[in-house]
Design a protein around this motif. Structure first.
Motif, PDB file in Angstrom:
ATOM      1  N   GLU A 189       0.710  -1.138  -0.527  1.00  0.00           N
ATOM      2  CA  GLU A 189      -0.163   0.177   0.087  1.00  0.00           C
ATOM      3  C   GLU A 189       0.592   1.101  -0.163  1.00  0.00           C
ATOM      4  OE1 GLU A 189      -3.230  -0.484  -0.922  1.00  0.00           O
ATOM      5  OE2 GLU A 189      -3.566  -1.872  -0.332  1.00  0.00           O
ATOM      6  N   LEU A 190       1.950   1.020   0.733  1.00  0.00           N
ATOM      7  CA  LEU A 190       2.679   2.262   1.089  1.00  0.00           C
ATOM      8  C   LEU A 190       3.926   2.747  -0.649  1.00  0.00           C
ATOM      9  CD1 LEU A 190       3.068   2.213   4.727  1.00  0.00           C
ATOM     10  CD2 LEU A 190       2.334   3.544   3.809  1.00  0.00           C
ATOM     11  N   GLU A 195       2.548   1.416  -3.096  1.00  0.00           N
ATOM     12  CA  GLU A 195       2.360   2.230  -4.379  1.00  0.00           C
ATOM     13  C   GLU A 195       1.576   3.806  -4.681  1.00  0.00           C
ATOM     14  OE1 GLU A 195      -0.927  -2.405  -5.683  1.00  0.00           O
ATOM     15  OE2 GLU A 195      -1.231   0.091  -4.456  1.00  0.00           O
ATOM     16  N   ASN A 196       1.032   4.188  -2.952  1.00  0.00           N
ATOM     17  CA  ASN A 196       1.032   5.219  -2.562  1.00  0.00           C
ATOM     18  C   ASN A 196       2.415   5.937  -3.513  1.00  0.00           C
ATOM     19  OD1 ASN A 196      -1.216   5.243  -1.388  1.00  0.00           O
ATOM     20  ND2 ASN A 196      -0.702   5.565   0.528  1.00  0.00           N
ATOM     21  N   ASP A 230       2.316   6.488  -6.856  1.00  0.00           N
ATOM     22  CA  ASP A 230       1.275   7.195  -7.299  1.00  0.00           C
ATOM     23  C   ASP A 230       1.183   8.527  -7.231  1.00  0.00           C
ATOM     24  OD1 ASP A 230      -0.298   5.517  -8.470  1.00  0.00           O
ATOM     25  OD2 ASP A 230      -1.851   5.510  -6.830  1.00  0.00           O
ATOM     26  N   ALA A 231       2.237   9.571  -6.403  1.00  0.00           N
ATOM     27  CA  ALA A 231       2.834  10.647  -6.181  1.00  0.00           C
ATOM     28  C   ALA A 231       4.245  10.673  -7.368  1.00  0.00           C
ATOM     29  CB  ALA A 231       3.292  10.748  -4.146  1.00  0.00           C
ATOM     30  N   ALA A 262      -5.297  13.203   4.654  1.00  0.00           N
ATOM     31  CA  ALA A 262      -4.439  11.595   4.663  1.00  0.00           C
ATOM     32  C   ALA A 262      -4.888  10.608   5.141  1.00  0.00           C
ATOM     33  CB  ALA A 262      -3.523  12.218   3.966  1.00  0.00           C
ATOM     34  N   THR A 264      -8.687  10.907  -0.457  1.00  0.00           N
ATOM     35  CA  THR A 264      -8.251  10.609  -1.373  1.00  0.00           C
ATOM     36  C   THR A 264      -7.596  11.681  -2.951  1.00  0.00           C
ATOM     37  OG1 THR A 264      -7.498   8.821  -3.134  1.00  0.00           O
ATOM     38  CG2 THR A 264      -9.800   9.137  -2.525  1.00  0.00           C
ATOM     39  N   LYS A 307      -6.989  10.258  -5.622  1.00  0.00           N
ATOM     40  CA  LYS A 307      -6.848   9.829  -6.987  1.00  0.00           C
ATOM     41  C   LYS A 307      -7.756   9.539  -7.419  1.00  0.00           C
ATOM     42  CE  LYS A 307      -2.603   7.887  -4.784  1.00  0.00           C
ATOM     43  NZ  LYS A 307      -3.069   6.613  -4.690  1.00  0.00           N
ATOM     44  N   SER A 356      -4.681   4.707 -11.218  1.00  0.00           N
ATOM     45  CA  SER A 356      -3.833   4.489 -10.268  1.00  0.00           C
ATOM     46  C   SER A 356      -3.646   3.447  -9.785  1.00  0.00           C
ATOM     47  CB  SER A 356      -4.221   6.253  -9.248  1.00  0.00           C
ATOM     48  OG  SER A 356      -5.300   5.815  -8.804  1.00  0.00           O
ATOM     49  N   GLY A 401      -3.688   3.181  -6.420  1.00  0.00           N
ATOM     50  CA  GLY A 401      -5.119   3.323  -5.167  1.00  0.00           C
ATOM     51  C   GLY A 401      -5.840   4.216  -5.655  1.00  0.00           C
TER      52      GLY A 401
END
Length: 609
Positions: free
Chosen positions: A38-39, A41-42, A45-46, A80, A86, A88, A99, A101
């Motif tokens: 999860e982290l 993937e964040n 996405d950033a 957050a 989100t 996204k 994206s 997430g």
């Protein structure tokens, strides 16, 4: 499980936010590897170009993910940590997901079960830090930091200690984290990754940014993760149909694995474990892998986001295609076409294993050599050299062949520039030795010819309907919901010699069966096909039965071991192997030939360092 009395009406309660977050965490974060996924993937996405992951205690004591992405402003940090917040998506179209997430559940779920801190800085803003412990959010404070975000997760599941008992040991959890990072890194070759174990103070995985165009960069990253052997024994895949595109690398059948650990599937860059795609991958290697072996492949399916639903599972590991038959058909057809185009290729690991079998004896020490000479000395002294022998030595029998185990081939063989070279000898009436431009090839004549005959029989069978025989008494099979699925492919089954018709609700009647199968339990076969259709949307079970018959026919009709071949016959076999698809492996998935490079042979004899 306890149940309330029927006379007492249970009350419906609104769960508090902390409890709801802990329940959500159980869905999203199953183990430390889930948190890392999860982290990371964040961070992707950033827009991060570099992601550094540090862990301790298998991720249970510490997970730290640092990136150089766009970062967050101080005012964004409390939001957050709110559920379903989100950046996204805007919520207008849940089918247009571009994206990793989009649920807005990862950070609040992690904060509910662990000690979480986020330090972030956006361009043109000051760095700030926020902490949350067991669901209790602290204030935003100033901090020092470069552009990007650092998320630090400590004491995972301290707020739900029962979950800790279900985690595995540190080593197993570390391996799971490493696998997650490797899978994500293969989808993003333009991003650099490092994974560090702070307990051992060592880097577990590192992948620098790959250069070159997209496919070259992707191949380089896959090679870094999967290893050089996989790249050497893989076939490039690039096909497009019905708005879907399939790219990646698929290994030769002779480079198979004992478990499905080397299968990596992606949909729009997202790693997935999808039954449809896994079944399609297995079907693509149908008829070229032995039982118990699994293909190795890294495949990317790209399509319009509107054509696939990623909002199926909280962990986003499963997807659902709008046109599943098109997706499966693309994977199966592309793999079969690529494997057929590989022709006679076999994996290089066969040659390496052959070389490993040639283990030269270790060079003895001078003392050992002297002791060996003394042990072999004759008990009586040798006659003096000047005196000569008392009797003339017995001459070598002239009738004895110099190479009794080999059928020698005259030099009038084809040129060695051909891929499988020119036949030079036949050993033990089964092994053809061919000379290539830079080495030798050893061919199993029976296995090779068995594949050639098998492919010829399959081609003939595909050109016409499989002959069938009518049942004297038609067999009625009850299938329930599976009957309609089975009847939907009645035309395809008819081409294979199996004729079925509807026979009332949930039933089908079998009129004819393939003649080649002889006595057949039609009911069991139909139930298996119906189960395949329910599970994967397709079935190769009947085709597999027929191919097994053709394989048996090919085995009995091919060149047997123990038959001597002349030079023309051996060279004709080599040339036909070069023209025939899938001739690099026999009907049972074993290699039909191995190659030894001249340089490796010279190294065996100490002629090269």
């Amino acid at each position: 499980m306890t149940h309330s009395s029927p006379n007492i009406r249970p009350l419906i309660r609104q769960l508090d936010e902390s409890t709801a977050n802990r329940i959500a965490a159980g869905e999203v974060v199953e183990r430390p590897a889930s948190a890392v996924k999860e982290l990371v993937e964040n961070a992707l996405d950033a827009g991060a170009t570099r992601i550094d992951i540090a862990i301790a205690g298998g991720g249970k004591r510490l997970i730290r993910v640092s990136d150089d992405g766009c970062g967050m402003a101080p005012d964004d940090l409390p939001l957050a940590l709110a559920r379903h917040a989100t950046s996204k998506i805007d919520g207008s179209d849940l089918l247009d997901i571009r994206s990793f997430g989009f649920r807005g559940e990862a950070l609040p779920s992690l904060g509910a079960v662990a000690r979480l801190s986020i330090t972030s800085r956006a361009a043109g803003a000051d760095a700030a830090r926020i902490t949350v412990e067991g669901g209790r959010i602290g204030p935003v404070r100033p901090a020092a930091g470069n552009r990007g975000t650092v998320v630090e997760l400590r004491d995972l599941f301290f707020a739900t200690p029962a979950r800790l008992r279900f985690l595995r040991g540190d080593r197993a959890e570390t391996q799971a984290i490493a696998e997650v990072v490797r899978r994500l890194s293969m989808a993003e070759p333009s991003v650099a990754f490092t994974l560090t174990d702070e307990d051992a103070a060592r880097i577990l995985f590192r992948a620098d940014t790959e250069q070159g165009d997209l496919f070259d960069a992707l191949s380089a990253r896959i090679g870094r993760v999967m290893g050089r052997e996989f790249i050497e024994n893989a076939i490039p895949i690039d096909a497009e149909r019905d708005g879907l595109r399939l790219t990646g690398l698929a290994a030769l059948p002779t480079y198979s694995r004992g478990a499905a650990v080397a299968q990596h599937l992606y949909v729009n860059g997202r790693p997935v474990r999808d039954k449809l795609l896994t079944g399609a991958l297995r079907a693509g290697y149908f008829d070229v892998l032995p039982a118990g072996r699994h293909p190795a492949a890294v495949l990317f399916v790209d399509c319009d986001p509107q054509g696939v639903d990623v909002n199926v599972h909280p962990a986003k590991a499963e997807v659902r295609f709008r046109e599943p038959d098109a997706a499966r058909g693309l994977v199966v057809a592309s793999l079969r076409h690529a494997l057929a185009g590989a022709g006679h290729r076999a994996s290089t690991t066969g040659g390496a294993a052959t070389l490993a079998a040639f283990r030269p004896e270790p060079r003895p020490s001078p003392a050992a050599t002297l002791a060996a000479y003394q042990a072999q000395a004759p008990l009586t002294p040798l006659p003096d050299a000047a005196a000569g022998f008392a009797e003339a030595p017995t001459p070598w029998p002239q009738s004895a062949p110099v190479f009794p185990a080999a059928a020698r081939v005259e030099p009038a063989a084809p040129p060695t520039e051909a891929p499988l070279g020119a036949a030079r000898a036949q050993l033990h009436e089964n092994w053809i030795i061919a000379q290539t431009a830079d080495g030798i090839v050893i061919v199993d004549q029976h296995a090779a010819h068995e594949r050639l005959v098998y492919e010829r029989l399959k081609t003939q069978a595909a050109a016409a309907r499989i002959p069938s025989q009518a049942l004297l008494i038609p067999e009625i099979v009850e299938l329930g919901d599976g009957a309609e699925r089975l009847l939907s492919m009645a035309a395809e089954l008819d081409r294979l010699g199996l004729v079925i018709e509807a026979f009332g609700p949930g039933c089908v009647v079998v009129r004819e069966i393939p003649a080649a199968l002889g006595r057949l339990d039609a009911a069991a076969l139909l139930r298996d096909i119906a189960d395949d259709l329910a599970d994967a949307g397709a079935s190769d079970r009947l085709q597999g039965r027929l191919d097994a018959v053709l394989s048996s026919m090919a085995c009995h009709g091919s060149v047997r071991s123990g038959r001597s071949l002349n030079a023309d016959e051996m060279n004709a076999l080599l040339r036909e192997m070069e023209r025939t698809p899938r001739s690099g492996q026999c009907n049972h998935g074993r290699p039909t030939w191995v190659e030894l490079k001249l340089a490796d042979i010279e190294r065996l004899f100490g002629r090269k360092d």
